[in-house]
Design an enzyme around this catalytic site. Structure first.
Site, PDB file in Angstrom:
ATOM      1  N   ASP A 558     -11.163   1.498  13.126  1.00  0.00           N
ATOM      2  CA  ASP A 558     -10.562   2.622  13.749  1.00  0.00           C
ATOM      3  C   ASP A 558      -9.470   3.252  12.806  1.00  0.00           C
ATOM      4  O   ASP A 558      -9.120   2.311  12.247  1.00  0.00           O
ATOM      5  CB  ASP A 558     -10.328   2.713  15.180  1.00  0.00           C
ATOM      6  CG  ASP A 558      -9.309   1.898  15.473  1.00  0.00           C
ATOM      7  OD1 ASP A 558      -8.774   1.587  14.897  1.00  0.00           O
ATOM      8  OD2 ASP A 558      -9.035   1.912  16.912  1.00  0.00           O
ATOM      9  N   ILE A 559      -9.032   4.473  12.993  1.00  0.00           N
ATOM     10  CA  ILE A 559      -7.855   5.003  12.291  1.00  0.00           C
ATOM     11  C   ILE A 559      -6.676   4.439  12.999  1.00  0.00           C
ATOM     12  O   ILE A 559      -6.518   4.751  14.123  1.00  0.00           O
ATOM     13  CB  ILE A 559      -7.951   6.524  11.923  1.00  0.00           C
ATOM     14  CG1 ILE A 559      -9.277   6.732  11.332  1.00  0.00           C
ATOM     15  CG2 ILE A 559      -6.944   7.202  11.240  1.00  0.00           C
ATOM     16  CD1 ILE A 559      -9.717   8.185  11.413  1.00  0.00           C
ATOM     17  N   GLU A 601     -12.099   8.033  17.484  1.00  0.00           N
ATOM     18  CA  GLU A 601     -11.643   7.579  15.839  1.00  0.00           C
ATOM     19  C   GLU A 601     -12.386   6.221  15.554  1.00  0.00           C
ATOM     20  O   GLU A 601     -11.772   5.722  14.448  1.00  0.00           O
ATOM     21  CB  GLU A 601     -10.116   7.421  15.931  1.00  0.00           C
ATOM     22  CG  GLU A 601      -9.405   6.397  16.518  1.00  0.00           C
ATOM     23  CD  GLU A 601      -9.205   6.565  18.016  1.00  0.00           C
ATOM     24  OE1 GLU A 601      -8.196   5.933  18.549  1.00  0.00           O
ATOM     25  OE2 GLU A 601      -9.725   7.379  18.455  1.00  0.00           O
TER      26      GLU A 601
END
Length: 679
Positions: A558-559, A601
Site C-alpha cells: 500500500d501507499i 490504497e
C-alpha cells in the site's frame, strides 16, 4: 354526447324547479312582480347556458349552474313566495365546488353570502323562527365539515403531485446509446402470439439477450433487472425478459405512455435514476405485490430517436445505485441495442431465405461470436458464398480513427498490405472511408486501391468498397477485388451491403462485449483487476500450483502516508496517485503476472512460477521504480513510496485466506520497520 345529455337533464331539473317555484307563488297569491322576476331570471339563466353550450361545448357547466340557480333563487325569496327555500340542496352541492375552486377564503365568502341572502329572505317573508335558526346552523356546520374534508384531500393531492415532480427532476442524463445499421427493416413484435413464427422469434431473441441480462444482474446486483420491448404498431411496451429475487413478477406486464412512472422517460427519451423511490412497487407494472422498492434506474433503449424499449434495474436499498452503475448500464444498453439490430438482420434474412440463405448462416454464426478475430474469420470464411471475388480486404480503424488493413483473404501473397495504413486522400479505399459511401469501379484506374506501396495488385480490375458503419461514421471497410472487368453488378450490390451491415453490428457487439467484460473485472479508477476477480485468480493459481508442484508468490503493498495526500492535497490528487502507481506497476509486470486493487490504497500482485527469493527481488524492483518516479502535475512534484509484504505458496499457506494473511502480516512489518521497504 354523454356530457350534453347529462347537462340537458340538469337543465330539465332546474326548469322544473323554477316552474314549481312560479306555481307556488301563484298558489300563495304572490305579486306579479315576484312571478315576473322569477321568469326573467330563469330566462337569463337558460340563455347563458345555451350560449355556453353552443360556443364552448367542452366547458364543465356543472360547477357553475348551481351558482346561477342560487342567484335566481335569491330575488324570488326576497320578493316573497315559498315559506322555505326550494333550493336548499343547491347549497350542499355548491359548497364543495366553491371549496375546490377557490379554497377556504372563497368558502367563507360564500357562506357569508348565503347567510345574508337567507336572513334577508326570512326577514322580508317574516319567517325568522327556531326552525329557521336550526336549519341555518346545520347548513353552516355541514358546510364547514365538507369544506375541511375537501381542503385536506386537495392538499394531499397537491403534495403527491409535487413529490412526483421532484422525482422527475432528480433524473440524471446518460448519453444516447450507439445506433446501429440497417435502419429500413421493421422489428417484428417479439410478444408471443398464436403464430409459430412469433414464438420462435421470441425464443431466438431470448437466447441473444439472456446473457446480457445475466451480466447486468451479476455486475450491478439489483433486486430485479427487467427489459421491456416495444410492441409493433402500438405505443405500449411488453415485459420481454427479467431476472429477479421476487416471486411476484407480472409476466404479462405492459407499459403505456399513460403509466406515470415511465411517462417522463417515454416523453423525453432520457434515462431516469431515482434513489428515493417512495411509491408502491406495483406502480412499476411488473410487480403484483409491493416489494418495498427504494431505488430505480430506467434506461431507454434508443435507435436513433426511436424508442425500442427500456432496461430497468431496481433495489430495496435507498441510494442503491451510483454513477458507476449508470455507466455500466449504459454499456449494457448499447449491447442490447446492437443485439436487437443484429436480430432484425437475422429475422429479415429468414423472410427472404431463398435469396439470403448464406447470409442467414453468417448472421447465425456472428450472433454466437463475441470476439473480433472470430467475427472477422467467419466473415472471411463465408463471404465467398455471397459474392464472387478474388481478394477480400478487411479494413478497420485504429484507436486514433485511422484506417489500416486488418486481414486479407486469401493471405498467402500478402501484397505488402498487412497492417499497412490506408492512404486517405489518394486511394480508392481511402475515398470510401472518408466519404462513408460505397464505391464500385468496373476496371483498374491509375488511383491505387489502398497505398502507394502496394505490390502485385495490377492484375485486379474491379473494385467494390463498402464502409462499415457505427452511427453515422465509418469504422472500417469491406473491400472486394476481382480480376474480371465489371465483376460487381448492381444485382450483387445488395447482398454485399447486407453482409457489411451484419459484420458492422457483430463487430460492435464484440467490442461492447470486451468493454463489458473489462468493466466487470477491473477497477474503474486504476484499471487494475478488482477484488472479486483477484480472489478467483488466486484460487485458480493455487489449484494450478498444487497440480504442477511449482511455487508462486503473492505481493501486497500500500501507499505510504496515503491519508496525508487526501488530507493535504485533496481526494483528486489522491486519485491521481493511485492511477500513477498502477501505471508504473502495469508497465513493469510480466504477461503472466496478475495485478489487482485489493481495496482503498492497497494493491496485490500474483507472481506465478516465482519463489520467495524471486518475489523479494521483484518487490524491491517495484519499490525502487515507484520511489524514483514521483507524481508530477504541472509544476508540482509529489514523492510517493510504498511498503510491500510477500508470501509464497506453499510455505506460507495453501489457501486464499492463509496466503493473504501472511502477505498482510509482512506488509504490517514493513510499515513498522519505517515504511518504503520490502518484508
Amino acid at each position: 354526447m354523454k356530457q350534453r345529455l347529462l347537462l340537458s337533464s340538469y337543465f330539465v331539473v332546474l326548469l322544473s324547479l323554477y316552474i314549481l317555484s312560479c306555481l307556488g307563488k301563484f298558489l300563495l297569491t304572490s305579486s306579479a312582480i315576484t312571478i315576473f322576476a322569477g321568469l326573467v331570471i330563469t330566462a337569463v339563466l337558460l340563455f347563458f347556458s345555451y350560449i355556453l353550450l353552443k360556443y364552448i361545448p367542452k366547458v364543465n357547466l356543472l360547477p357553475w349552474l348551481p351558482l346561477l340557480a342560487l342567484l335566481a333563487n335569491i330575488p324570488i325569496q326576497i320578493t316573497g313566495g315559498f315559506p322555505l327555500s326550494a333550493f336548499s340542496i343547491v347549497y350542499f352541492f355548491l359548497i364543495p365546488v366553491i371549496v375546490l375552486i377557490t379554497g377556504k377564503k372563497g368558502a367563507i365568502f360564500f357562506l357569508i353570502f348565503v347567510l345574508v341572502a337567507e336572513i334577508a329572505s326570512a326577514f322580508f317573508t317574516k319567517r325568522i323562527n327556531l326552525n329557521f335558526g336550526v336549519s341555518i346552523s346545520v347548513l353552516i356546520f355541514l358546510a364547514i365539515m365538507i369544506g375541511y374534508f375537501l381542503e385536506n384531500s386537495k392538499k394531499k393531492l397537491q403534495e403527491l403531485e409535487e413529490r412526483l415532480k421532484g422525482i422527475e427532476k432528480s433524473t440524471s442524463v446518460l448519453s444516447t446509446p450507439a445506433n446501429t445499421t440497417d435502419r429500413t427493416e421493421v422489428l417484428t413484435t417479439l410478444k408471443s402470439k398464436v403464430g409459430n413464427s412469433d414464438i420462435k422469434a421470441r425464443e431466438k431473441m431470448t437466447q441473444l439477450i439472456e446473457p446480457i441480462i445475466n451480466v447486468i444482474y451479476e455486475t450491478i446486483q439489483p433486486f430485479s433487472a427487467v427489459i421491456f420491448l416495444k410492441e409493433e404498431k402500438k405505443d405500449s411496451f411488453f415485459l420481454f425478459l427479467y431476472r429477479s429475487h421476487s416471486a411476484y413478477i407480472n409476466n404479462k406486464a405492459v407499459i403505456t405512455g399513460k403509466t406515470g412512472t415511465y411517462n417522463w422517460v417515454i416523453k423525453e427519451k432520457q434515462p431516469l435514476i431515482n434513489n428515493q423511490f417512495l411509491l408502491d412497487a406495483r406502480l412499476l407494472e411488473y410487480y403484483t405485490k409491493d416489494e418495498n422498492i427504494r431505488s430505480i434506474i430506467i434506461l431507454p433503449l434508443l435507435e436513433e430517436s426511436e424508442l425500442l424499449g427500456f432496461t430497468i434495474c431496481d433495489s430495496k436499498k435507498e441510494n442503491g445505485f451510483t454513477w458507476h452503475d449508470k455507466e455500466k448500464l449504459k454499456v449494457f444498453g448499447n449491447l442490447i441495442i446492437s443485439t436487437l439490430s443484429l436480430f432484425k438482420s437475422l429475422y429479415w434474412a429468414q423472410w427472404d431465405a431463398n435469396r439470403y440463405s448464406a447470409l442467414h448462416e453468417i448472421a447465425k454464426r456472428l450472433s454466437q461470436s463475441l470476439h473480433k478475430d472470430t467475427v472477422s474469420n467467419i466473415l472471411i470464411e463465408l463471404a465467398p458464398q455471397i459474392c464472387d471475388f478474388d481478394l477480400l480486404v478487411l479494413i478497420l480503424s485504429d484507436d486514433s480513427g485511422k484506417p489500416f488493413v486488418y486481414k486479407l483473404s486469401p493471405d498467402k501473397d500478402n501484397y505488402n498490405l498487412k497492417n499497412s495504413k490506408i492512404l486517405i486522400d489518394g486511394s480508392l479505399a481511402g475515398l470510401v472511408f472518408q466519404n462513408n459511401q460505397l464505391l464500385i469501379k468496373s476496371r483498374k484506374i491509375k488511383t491505387p486501391f489502398f497505398t502507394k506501396q502496394e505490390k502485385g495488385l495490377t492484375e485486379f480490375q474491379s473494385f467494390f468498397g463498402v464502409p462499415l458503419h457505427k452511427d453515422d461514421r465509418a469504422i472500417g471497410e469491406l473491400v472486394l477485388l476481382s480480376k474480371k472487368i465489371s465483376a460487381f453488378s448492381l444485382k450483387k450490390k445488395a447482398p454485399v451491403i447486407f453482409l457489411a451491415d451484419l459484420f458492422s453490428v457483430a463487430l460492435e457487439k464484440a467490442n461492447l462485449y470486451q468493454k463489458t467484460k473489462e468493466l466487470s473485472i477491473t477497477d474503474g479508477l486504476t484499471g487494475a483487476f478488482n477484488h472479486k476477480h483477484f480472489q478467483k485468480k488466486l484460487k485458480k493459481e493455487i489449484w494450478r500450483a498444487k497440480r504442477s508442484g511449482n511455487p508462486f508468490s503473492l505481493l501486497m503493498f500500500d501507499i505510504d502516508h496515503f491519508k496525508k495526500f487526501n488530507d493535504n492535497y485533496g481526494h483528486q490528487i489522491g486519485d491521481e496517485v493511485l492511477k500513477h502507481i498502477s501505471g508504473i506497476v502495469k508497465k513493469n509486470l510480466r504477461k503472466i503476472d496478475i495485478f489487482a486493487r485489493y481495496g482503498g490504497e492497497e494493491f496485490v500482485i500474483i507472481l506465478p512460477e516465482t519463489s520467495k527469493q524471486g518475489a523479494l527481488v521483484a518487490a524491491e524492483k517495484t519499490r525502487l521504480l515507484i520511489e524514483k518516479k514521483p507524481l508530477i502535475i504541472k509544476d508540482d512534484i509529489y514523492p510517493v513510496t510504498v511498503s510491500i509484504g510477500c508470501a509464497t505458496f506453499p510455505e506460507d499457506g495453501e489457501d486464499n485466506n492463509a496466503l493473504i494473511k501472511k502477505a498482510d502480516e509482512a506488509l504490517y512489518r514493513a510499515k513498522q520497520d519505517g515504511r518504503n521497504c520490502v518484508r
